[in-house]
Design a protein around this motif. Structure first.
Motif, short mmCIF file in Angstrom:
data_model
loop_
_atom_site.label_atom_id
_atom_site.label_comp_id
_atom_site.label_asym_id
_atom_site.label_seq_id
_atom_site.Cartn_x
_atom_site.Cartn_y
_atom_site.Cartn_z
N LEU A 150 1.03 -1.26 0.37
CA LEU A 150 -0.10 0.78 0.10
C LEU A 150 1.03 1.32 -0.13
N LYS A 151 1.50 1.64 0.87
CA LYS A 151 3.06 2.10 0.76
C LYS A 151 3.52 2.62 -0.25
N VAL A 152 4.05 1.83 -1.66
CA VAL A 152 4.16 1.87 -2.72
C VAL A 152 3.45 2.01 -3.45
N ALA A 153 2.24 1.68 -3.27
CA ALA A 153 0.89 1.94 -4.27
C ALA A 153 0.38 3.92 -4.53
N ALA A 162 0.03 -2.82 -15.97
CA ALA A 162 1.09 -3.20 -15.06
C ALA A 162 1.65 -3.88 -13.52
N ILE A 163 2.59 -4.48 -13.02
CA ILE A 163 2.25 -4.66 -11.74
C ILE A 163 3.51 -3.69 -11.75
N PHE A 164 3.01 -3.96 -9.90
CA PHE A 164 4.65 -3.43 -9.21
C PHE A 164 3.97 -4.72 -7.83
N LYS A 201 -3.47 13.29 -8.72
CA LYS A 201 -4.28 13.50 -7.97
C LYS A 201 -4.98 12.38 -7.90
N MET A 202 -3.92 11.61 -8.13
CA MET A 202 -5.13 10.07 -7.91
C MET A 202 -4.33 8.85 -6.77
N GLU A 203 -5.07 8.34 -6.38
CA GLU A 203 -5.58 7.73 -4.90
C GLU A 203 -5.01 6.16 -5.49
#
Length: 171
Positions: free
Chosen positions: A15-18, A74-76, A28-30
């Protein structure tokens, strides 16, 4: 390009990386938690974040990945191993293999994340000395060093990776 970041996180590492990834794509994105079951039909790029569970995306992220069709993705990921390890590369390959063939995987990023003490304790009970996953000196050292991850350097690398990806896709 309209993008969304969808994340599954167990301990907060992913979540921190997200949050960093979302900000890199649009200030402005969450990020949206996978449990919210977001409708991604209007998005050009779907970025999926997952923690690694047994060498693959965790179940919630995996179910979401398998539901995607006709998307650029894409993935992380975060994992307890070193991000430049053979294991980390295999995890990315395992995740990519879960996408429907109609999806185009345009990028991937992985970094180390802290492993919960509960998981470490479970591994110590499950894997006796001599087992390939037993707590040996190298594993204990890696897990101890991983307690600070994802750190500022990991977040900077994620930010740079996804800003570069965004620029490449928009050009």
């Amino acid at each position: 390009m309209k993008s969304i970041v969808v994340v599954s996180s167990r301990t907060g590492n992913t979540l921190k990386v997200a949050g960093t990834v979302a900000y890199a794509l649009d200030e402005k994105m969450e990020a949206v938690k996978v449990e919210e079951n977001p409708d991604v039909s209007d998005y050009d790029l779907v970025v999926v974040g997952t923690w690694i569970d047994r060498g693959n995306a965790d179940k919630k992220a995996a179910d979401f990945i398998k539901s995607l069709r006709n998307k650029k993705v894409a993935i992380f990921a975060t994992l307890g191993a070193y991000p430049d390890s053979e294991h980390a590369q295999k995890c990315i390959e395992n995740i990519v293999a879960q996408f429907d063939e109609s999806c185009e995987v345009v990028g991937s990023f992985i970094c180390q994340g802290a492993v919960s003490q509960k998981m470490v304790d479970m591994m110590q009970r499950m894997f006796p000395e001599g087992h390939p996953h037993a707590m040996n000196e190298a594993r204990i050292k890696r897990l101890a060093g991983g307690k600070t991850h994802p750190d500022d350097n990991d977040l900077q690398n994620a930010r740079e990776y996804f800003m570069t990806l965004k620029n490449r896709l928009e050009s």
